[in-house]
Enzyme design. Structure first.
Site, short mmCIF file in Angstrom:
data_model
loop_
_atom_site.label_atom_id
_atom_site.label_comp_id
_atom_site.label_asym_id
_atom_site.label_seq_id
_atom_site.Cartn_x
_atom_site.Cartn_y
_atom_site.Cartn_z
N LYS A 287 0.74 -1.26 -0.06
CA LYS A 287 0.07 -0.13 0.02
C LYS A 287 0.79 1.28 -0.11
O LYS A 287 0.58 2.19 -0.71
CB LYS A 287 -0.92 0.04 1.19
CG LYS A 287 -2.13 -1.09 1.11
CD LYS A 287 -2.79 -1.48 2.33
CE LYS A 287 -3.64 -2.48 2.24
NZ LYS A 287 -4.35 -3.06 3.57
N GLN B 207 -4.81 -2.09 9.92
CA GLN B 207 -4.36 -3.24 9.17
C GLN B 207 -5.03 -4.52 10.19
O GLN B 207 -4.62 -4.76 11.08
CB GLN B 207 -3.09 -3.66 8.80
CG GLN B 207 -2.79 -4.85 8.13
CD GLN B 207 -3.56 -4.80 6.63
OE1 GLN B 207 -3.59 -3.89 6.09
NE2 GLN B 207 -3.85 -5.96 6.20
N ASP C 283 -11.16 2.35 4.71
CA ASP C 283 -11.42 0.81 4.69
C ASP C 283 -13.07 0.94 4.60
O ASP C 283 -13.37 -0.44 4.09
CB ASP C 283 -11.02 0.03 5.94
CG ASP C 283 -9.79 -0.64 5.72
OD1 ASP C 283 -9.40 -1.02 4.44
OD2 ASP C 283 -8.69 -0.95 6.61
N1 GUN Z 1 -6.90 -7.53 6.03
C1 GUN Z 1 -7.32 -8.18 5.01
N2 GUN Z 1 -7.75 -7.42 4.38
C2 GUN Z 1 -7.86 -6.07 4.71
C3 GUN Z 1 -8.58 -4.79 4.46
O1 GUN Z 1 -9.00 -4.66 3.33
N3 GUN Z 1 -8.10 -3.71 5.40
C4 GUN Z 1 -7.56 -3.88 6.39
N4 GUN Z 1 -7.48 -2.62 7.33
N5 GUN Z 1 -7.09 -5.08 6.80
C5 GUN Z 1 -7.31 -6.03 6.18
#
Ligand code: GUN
Length: 285
Positions: A53, A97, A120
């Site tokens: 990211k 995350q 998110d």
């Molecule tokens: N863990 C797996 N997929 C995601 C996501 O889209 N966002 C976040 N914050 N954690 C994740």
């Protein structure tokens, strides 16, 4: 031959569009969109996602900030970091995350995130807005899948879509979006899960099948209708190799289109997050 729904190709195209929008912002003397990520602990998969990211941000001209906390961080310390990001006007959006270590109350964490910065789309306010069709941050994976369908011109209106898996991150929002009255929605959706009976009979009806179960190569040709479009959301590491939820070789001669793993949905999830961060910089409302 099946069309390969390449997340790589689609992501390049969408990232170019985002880059252009960032340049336009800068030309208008607006700031570059700024994404922050909180990573707790050193889980290899989570670390890899977050690094990806950060790389994406650089590529499209966003600013990024990574806050890396130890896996024995206290709930209160994590909340303090969240409050710091909430009040930092230079940060447009951020993510925490997931998954978080045992001992952290994930629900409380998600509630502490300012919904205006929740790129998110996991805060209940944003989930509600999505369900009602109001402008909001769409969860990145379902959003990325809609963009992938759009990129390849796959019609969803009136089609039978079957989603396997009801997680809050993928399956549940995917079913809501595909059945919504939006472009690349308007499908007749069936949401299946671990208690679904006769799964094969249900999935055999699918014009569009979204597999998000987390079981390596679980979906084979017995689950697939001739000519179906298959979206494989699985990222399962088996002896160091990535496998999707779909047995690609078993279904490739039956389907009309399929997203590969790797090189499919994973890259589009990252595009979804970039799109949300751009929206955050402009203001969600
Ligand atoms: N863990 C797996 N997929 C995601 C996501 O889209 N966002 C976040 N914050 N954690 C994740």
């Amino acid at each position: 031959m099946a069309i390969i729904l390449s997340g790589k190709e689609a992501a390049v195209s969408f990232k170019k569009e985002i880059q252009i929008k960032v340049k336009k912002r800068l030309a208008e003397r607006k700031s570059a969109p700024h994404l922050a990520a909180i990573l707790v602990g050193d889980d290899p998969a989570s670390s890899a996602y977050v690094r990806g990211k950060v790389r994406d941000c650089k590529e499209v001209g966003f600013k990024s900030t990574l806050i890396h906390l130890k896996d024995d961080v206290l709930q209160e310390e994590l909340i303090q970091n969240i409050q710091m990001l909430n009040s930092n006007s230079e940060i447009h959006g951020y993510i925490v995350q997931l998954p978080l270590p045992n001992g952290i109350n994930e629900k409380e964490i998600l509630l502490a995130i300012d919904p205006m910065k929740d790129v998110d789309g996991f805060h209940p306010e944003n989930v509600g807005r999505m369900a009602l069709g109001l402008k909001t941050y769409l969860p990145a994976t379902p959003y990325g899948i809609l963009l992938l369908l759009q990129f390849y011109g796959i019609e969803t209106t009136g089609k039978n879509a079957v989603v396997i898996g009801r997680s809050h991150i993928v399956g549940s929002p995917m079913s809501i979006l595909l059945s919504s009255n939006i472009e690349f929605g308007n499908a007749t959706v069936t949401l299946t899960h671990s208690r679904t009976k006769n799964l094969e009979e249900v999935t055999k009806n699918a014009d569009i099948l979204i597999a998000a179960i987390g079981k390596p190569s679980f979906i084979n040709k017995n689950f697939i209708k001739d000519g179906a479009v298959v979206i494989d959301v699985g990222i399962n590491r088996v002896s160091g190799k990535l496998h999707g939820d779909v047995d690609f070789d078993s279904v490739k001669d039956i389907v009309s289109a399929i997203s590969p793993v790797p090189g499919g949905v994973g890259l589009m999830t990252r595009v979804g997050l970039l799109m949300n961060t751009l929206l955050a910089a402009d203001g969600r409302d």
